[in-house]
Design a protein around this motif. Sequence first.
Motif, short mmCIF file in Angstrom:
data_model
loop_
_atom_site.label_atom_id
_atom_site.label_comp_id
_atom_site.label_asym_id
_atom_site.label_seq_id
_atom_site.Cartn_x
_atom_site.Cartn_y
_atom_site.Cartn_z
N ARG A 1 5.88 5.21 1.26
CA ARG A 1 5.48 6.60 1.15
C ARG A 1 6.32 7.24 0.05
NH1 ARG A 1 2.62 7.81 5.84
NH2 ARG A 1 2.93 6.32 7.56
N ASN B 1 0.84 -1.20 0.00
CA ASN B 1 0.00 0.00 0.00
C ASN B 1 0.87 1.24 0.00
OD1 ASN B 1 -2.23 -1.64 2.26
ND2 ASN B 1 -2.62 -1.26 0.11
N LEU C 1 0.89 5.09 1.34
CA LEU C 1 0.23 5.90 2.36
C LEU C 1 0.52 7.38 2.17
CD1 LEU C 1 0.83 3.78 5.59
CD2 LEU C 1 -0.99 3.59 3.90
N ASP C 2 -0.41 8.19 2.66
CA ASP C 2 -0.25 9.65 2.67
C ASP C 2 0.01 10.23 1.30
OD1 ASP C 2 -0.62 9.51 5.39
OD2 ASP C 2 1.51 9.52 5.87
N LEU D 1 3.80 -0.55 8.87
CA LEU D 1 2.47 -0.47 9.44
C LEU D 1 2.33 -1.58 10.48
CD1 LEU D 1 -0.47 0.58 9.49
CD2 LEU D 1 -0.97 -1.11 7.71
#
Length: 320
Positions: free
Chosen positions: A312, A280, A282-283, A300
């Motif tokens: 990220r 994934n 994120l942000d 995470l």
Amino acid sequence: MRAFVGGELTASTPGPDPVNQPMIRHWVEAMGDENPVYVDQEAARATGRPGVVAPASMVQAWTMRGYAAASGASPSARRGFDELVGLLDEGGYTSVVATDSELEFQRELAPGDEVLVREVVEEISAEKKTGLGAGRFVTTLKTYRDQRGEVVATQRWRTLRFRPARSEPAADTGTGTDTEAKPPPLRPRPAINQDNTFWFEAAKEHSLRIQRCTTCERLRHPPGPCCPECGSLSWDTVEASGHGRVYSFVVNHHPKHPAFPYPLVVALVELAEGTRLLTNLLDVAPEDVEIDMPVVLDWLDADPDLSLPVFRTAVTEVHP
């Protein structure tokens, strides 16, 4: 349901196209299979074959209907299948997951071969309790024949048709605490086995490990028991640097799971070491994600038993 056992599920149905070189080429390119007998006539003849052949694992692909053709299929071709599924649905077994596929090959297929498939029901189990819910295992046998009627392969296909387990509502204790915030739901548990246990254990320590063949030193992911390059069963691991780039991505909106934020950016990240990892991002807003965008590793800690690598966007240094 017992009446279906031994009966025809799908009548003998020809594939939409004969075995052909373009589809073979697309398949081997997608699978990364560089065996020349699939695309090079001279290389195939050098092995004693009359010409190029199709990968054995493609046998089912030759009989699959396309999306457009599905709605126009002959009603008699799938009558047994539709009746069995309807009966299972009536019993509440509305969900399905494939559990096993056992293939046996009699000969290789070559361009020009026409493939037909017939499917019969071999077994329907009594109701079983599973982690997904109560269900029945349905085992069918697909027989693949060529244009001469000769068997080229068989496939024993087992699926679990299950009744989705329902969460029991919390008991009302009468204390007035039912409005208190509930703990967030857990992320779905990964399928952990002997091949990937080391990876998840390392993740708990915030270490992203990559499996490495100790014979030819090829890196590989996802983990597996055997090196796809040289076949060696010997391996160790190296720690990833944590740097990578977005190789591909999708933005998931549905179906929603309460443990995930939406829209959910699911990315295939190519690590600096060369292997790729499904993860994934994120942000970062979905509209800001780009192919080849540099990303960096983060962690995470989903719950006390599960830590996962996420990424990220990398911060670009600006020099005066």
